[in-house]
Design a protein around this motif. Structure first.
Motif, short mmCIF file in Angstrom:
data_model
loop_
_atom_site.label_atom_id
_atom_site.label_comp_id
_atom_site.label_asym_id
_atom_site.label_seq_id
_atom_site.Cartn_x
_atom_site.Cartn_y
_atom_site.Cartn_z
N ARG A 1 0.82 -1.20 0.00
CA ARG A 1 0.00 0.00 0.00
C ARG A 1 0.86 1.26 0.00
O ARG A 1 1.76 1.40 0.81
N ALA A 2 0.56 2.18 -0.92
CA ALA A 2 1.30 3.44 -1.03
C ALA A 2 0.55 4.58 -0.35
O ALA A 2 1.06 5.69 -0.28
N GLN A 3 -0.66 4.31 0.13
CA GLN A 3 -1.50 5.33 0.76
C GLN A 3 -2.12 4.76 2.02
O GLN A 3 -2.20 3.55 2.19
N GLU A 4 -2.58 5.65 2.88
CA GLU A 4 -3.36 5.23 4.04
C GLU A 4 -4.77 4.87 3.57
O GLU A 4 -5.25 5.44 2.60
N LYS B 1 -0.58 2.21 4.68
CA LYS B 1 0.61 2.57 3.90
C LYS B 1 1.83 1.78 4.39
O LYS B 1 2.10 1.70 5.58
N GLU C 1 -2.04 3.83 -5.83
CA GLU C 1 -2.54 3.15 -4.62
C GLU C 1 -1.51 2.19 -4.06
O GLU C 1 -1.45 2.00 -2.85
#
Length: 189
Positions: free
Chosen positions: A56-59, A62, A131
């Motif tokens: 995951r690159a985002q909350e 993440k 994402e």
């Protein structure tokens, strides 16, 4: 968040006891606000005893490795949602085999998460770069040194060690129910 206005006619809502529960209801029409809900889906794609994971690159989450997935659009069938999410996040094409797990998370926005066993069709894992910033098929041994999310670890156990077939798509129900996504247990004679 509290609903203040009717989604059907725009009139101010009032609090009313409906079957023993205080609910926001419209005094002008029959609208009742039943609550806030979201439906998420997750994919368990296994190829050569390895599970497809994304970082995951985002909350939320993440930096954690998870199974691909996301949220359903309002008019999108679950089967289409999970195929779309896998392809968007990983460039892998997979098709639904069965529903193998559910997670129920009651909270301010009640979340239901549906996990699908999926059959790998084609494609090399490639992260979407928005994402997710990592994607690949990983063995249990490789996952030991990865930051795999707790729910994903539980789902991986189901994907690799599950005993049943789960709920499969009922493509020929005994009663035609257009617009319904139907899943059932397969019985063997």
């Amino acid at each position: 968040m509290k609903a203040n206005y009717c989604l059907a006619c725009g009139h101010a809502l009032e609090t009313r006891d409906i079957d023993g529960t205080d609910r926001r209801a419209c005094p002008s029409c029959s609208f009742v606000f039943w609550g806030d809900y979201s439906i998420g889906v997750g994919a368990l794609v296994v190829k050569d005893d390895k599970v497809l994971l994304v970082r995951r690159a985002q909350e939320p989450g993440k930096g954690f490795w998870t199974n691909p997935g996301g949220y359903c659009e309002q008019l999108e069938p679950l089967e289409e949602t999970i195929v779309r999410e896998v392809q968007e996040e990983t460039a892998v094409l997979a098709k639904v085999k069965s529903v193998v797990a559910l997670r129920d998370q009651p909270r301010s926005i009640h979340n239901l998460y549906v996990a699908f066993a999926m059959e790998y069709v084609e494609g090399e894992p490639s992260p979407d770069g928005m994402e997710v910033d990592g994607a690949g098929f990983f063995s249990l041994a490789e996952m030991e040194n990865m930051n795999v999310a707790g729910l994903t670890r539980w789902l991986i156990d189901i994907a690799l060690n599950g005993q049943g077939h789960g709920l499969v798509v009922d493509k020929d129900p005994i009663v035609p129910l257009d617009g319904h996504g139907l899943f059932r247990v397969v019985t063997r004679a």
